[in-house]
Design an enzyme around this catalytic site. Structure first.
Site, PDB file in Angstrom:
ATOM      1  N   SER A  79       0.816  -1.157  -0.271  1.00 42.14           N
ATOM      2  CA  SER A  79      -0.084  -0.143  -0.115  1.00 42.14           C
ATOM      3  C   SER A  79       0.682   1.311   0.193  1.00 42.14           C
ATOM      4  O   SER A  79       1.975   1.358   0.351  1.00 42.14           O
ATOM      5  CB  SER A  79      -0.922  -0.102   1.169  1.00 42.14           C
ATOM      6  OG  SER A  79      -1.408   1.102   1.564  1.00 42.14           O
ATOM      7  N   TYR A  91      -1.857  -0.825  10.375  1.00 39.70           N
ATOM      8  CA  TYR A  91      -2.066  -1.012   9.041  1.00 39.70           C
ATOM      9  C   TYR A  91      -1.015  -0.626   8.305  1.00 39.70           C
ATOM     10  O   TYR A  91      -0.177  -1.307   7.589  1.00 39.70           O
ATOM     11  CB  TYR A  91      -3.305  -0.443   8.421  1.00 39.70           C
ATOM     12  CG  TYR A  91      -3.697  -0.616   7.078  1.00 39.70           C
ATOM     13  CD1 TYR A  91      -4.270  -1.651   6.351  1.00 39.70           C
ATOM     14  CD2 TYR A  91      -3.237   0.310   5.980  1.00 39.70           C
ATOM     15  CE1 TYR A  91      -4.293  -1.968   5.184  1.00 39.70           C
ATOM     16  CE2 TYR A  91      -3.390  -0.015   4.701  1.00 39.70           C
ATOM     17  CZ  TYR A  91      -3.963  -1.273   4.116  1.00 39.70           C
ATOM     18  OH  TYR A  91      -4.195  -1.283   2.740  1.00 39.70           O
TER      19      TYR A  91
END
Length: 253
Positions: free
Chosen positions: A144, A157
């Site tokens: 990501s 995350y």
């Protein structure tokens, strides 16, 4: 249909929806045999139905990527069904965190790290020997843009995606002379169920999500799929250990 993947086999985890489904379908459209893996049986079977309806070849294998026995079985079933493994897209991931670091819980930490990091590690652990036996191949992991920088209120995350990039780079170096390439895609905000859960309940957040990308919109799942196929293809034969941002220019600001 191009011939760049003729006769090849790919495993796609988290293929029951979103980026995973779009990429599985894109691989199938290129003529690959696609092993669809997901914890969501309905979603995974739905992806297989879509692939077969379009004339592709696919099979569904239910898999919780945090469980070693299930990952081992996924790879064993791939070989027993199609006889080989050429590519893998380790895409299964979760986000369940929307608060400051000190407000996070151990359960959140364990869940996010379990799927996003342990899951990728386990998949590569059992994919790499098969690719070695096959004489080479390519792996792409889903990281990501949060793995390339900070992600306020999503610190766990973000840490998990930094870890995915670390696993990717390390494996790439370990297997660079063995004919195996390992790369990662790093999407920014993409139009998925995950995005809708996070933003669509609040229109202002959705507007902000579009505005952080210089191109003026969020990304499409098909755009990430195209990046994954490129990284697996011979067009990327000299590319390994790379974290490819698919971000509409967000990191260029």
């Amino acid at each position: 249909m191009s011939m760049r993947f003729s006769g090849k086999v790919v495993v796609v985890t988290g293929a029951g929806a979103g980026i995973g489904r779009a990429t599985a379908m894109a691989f199938a459209a290129e003529g690959l045999k696609v092993v669809v893996a997901d914890l969501d049986v309905s979603g995974g079977e739905g992806t297989v139905e879509l692939i077969r309806a379009a004339g592709g070849t696919s099979v569904f294998v239910p898999c919780n990527v945090t469980l070693e026995a299930q990952v081992r079985q996924l790879m064993a079933q791939t070989i027993s069904t199609y006889g080989r493994l050429d590519y893998a897209f380790n895409n299964a991931g979760i986000e369940i965190e929307h608060g400051r670091l000190a407000d996070g819980t151990q359960d959140e930490f364990d869940a996010i790290m379990g799927v996003n990091v342990k899951g990728v590690w386990l998949c590569m652990k059992y994919q790499l020997p098969l690719l070695l036996a096959q004489g080479g191949g390519a792996i792409v992991n889903t990281a990501s843009v949060a793995g390339l920088g900070a992600a306020p209120k999503m610190s766990i995350y973000s840490a998990s995606k930094h870890a995915v990039i670390g696993l990717t780079k390390s494996a790439a170096i370990e297997y660079a002379k063995k004919g195996i390439r390992v790369n990662a895609v790093c999407p920014a905000v993409i139009d998925t169920d995950m995005f809708r859960r996070a933003y669509e309940a609040d229109p202002k957040k959705a507007e902000y999500a579009a505005a952080i990308h210089p191109v003026g919109r969020i990304g499409k799942v098909e755009e990430v799929a195209s990046a994954v196929l490129y990284l697996c293809s011979d067009d990327a034969a000299f590319t390994t250990g790379h974290a490819l941002a698919v971000d509409g220019g967000a990191l260029a600001i």
